[in-house]
Design a protein around this motif. Structure first.
Motif: not given
Length: 292
Positions: A117-118, A120-122, A124-125
């Motif tokens: 999850c981290s 994917r968030l990274m 996306f950012f």
């Protein structure tokens, strides 16, 4: 060549006849064979490991103490395998650290899920930042490429009528890649003043110009010259007036649009305004300014 040696008793019997003195009750002589002449017994050591020629024994080596010697019929036959490996191929086994890493990951599914999850968030950012950077660069390029330039106005003539003034002006659009349309600002007026006293007011007519265009426009103002009687008639001194306008300029180039508020002020000096004859413009100077 001598024959084999015989025991002493045999030799004596063969060479010397039995005497009368020998008693029949005497026990016969006994001959013993030396121990060193006995054949050696087979050793009890276990048979040594051996390999067949041109074969590969895949069975594991025994790690325990070998069992006692068994009968040949009771020993099971070992299976052997022949493996042919090409010389141009190299086989290797992964290091044990890989197995530990896989085991560690499989033992912590929740931690692995959080890491996924981290990540994917990274990503996306990162994508969001790159998109914002590209959008900002495009906006900056468009802003620099399509930047409106201040319009230029000039007063070319003034005509006096009983209750109106008619001012002839020239408008130039210096922007080379954008057309412009001038309209009156909401609640805005065109004002002509003399020493802060109003001579006339009116509206600026709509005007559309192409890129790098130049056009004339007539502005009509309602008013009179009664407030300019401070100078005697027939005076040859120029009369200084101020013309002010508050306009809205709408620049456009295809889908790109820019709206600007333009403030225009013109210092005009004229002769013959009070005589009602032909008005002569002595000097004029107009300045423009963007309000936003």
């Amino acid at each position: 060549m001598e024959g084999p040696r015989l025991p002493p008793s045999a030799t004596a019997t063969a060479t010397t006849p039995e005497s009368d003195d020998d008693k029949p009750d005497d026990p016969p002589s006994v001959w013993h064979r030396p121990t060193s002449s006995l054949p050696s017994l087979p050793s009890q050591d276990p048979p040594s490991q051996h390999w067949r020629n041109h074969s590969l024994n895949l069975s594991p080596l025994p790690t325990t103490t070998p069992s006692p010697l068994l009968h040949p019929d009771s020993i099971p036959e070992l299976e052997t395998y022949v493996v042919q490996v090409p010389r141009d191929q190299v086989y290797w086994t992964p290091p044990p650290e890989n197995a530990k890493y896989i085991e560690k990951r499989s033992n912590n599914p929740e931690k692995n899920k959080k890491k996924g999850c981290s990540k994917r968030l990274m990503w996306f950012f990162i994508i969001l930042v790159v998109f914002g950077f590209i959008l900002g660069a495009i906006t900056l390029i468009l802003h620099l490429a399509f930047k409106p330039t201040l319009p230029v106005f000039a007063v070319e003539g003034v005509t006096v009528k009983p209750s109106t003034f008619e001012v002839t002006m020239r408008a130039d659009n210096p922007t080379s890649n954008m057309g412009v349309r001038y309209v009156m600002k909401k609640n805005g007026v065109v004002s002509l003043t003399y020493k802060n006293k109003s001579l006339g007011t009116g509206k600026f007519p709509g005007l559309s110009q192409a890129a790098s265009g130049s056009d004339k426009v007539n502005v009509k103002l309602n008013g009179s010259t009664k407030n300019a009687v401070v100078q005697p008639r027939g005076s040859k001194q120029p009369l200084a007036m101020m013309l002010t306008m508050e306009l809205k300029a709408e620049y456009e180039a295809g889908p790109i649009k820019r709206n600007k508020e333009v403030s225009v002020s013109c210092d005009v000096k004229v002769k013959g305004l009070l005589d009602g004859k032909k008005v002569e413009i002595v000097s004029e100077n107009c300045e423009s300014e963007f309000k936003n």
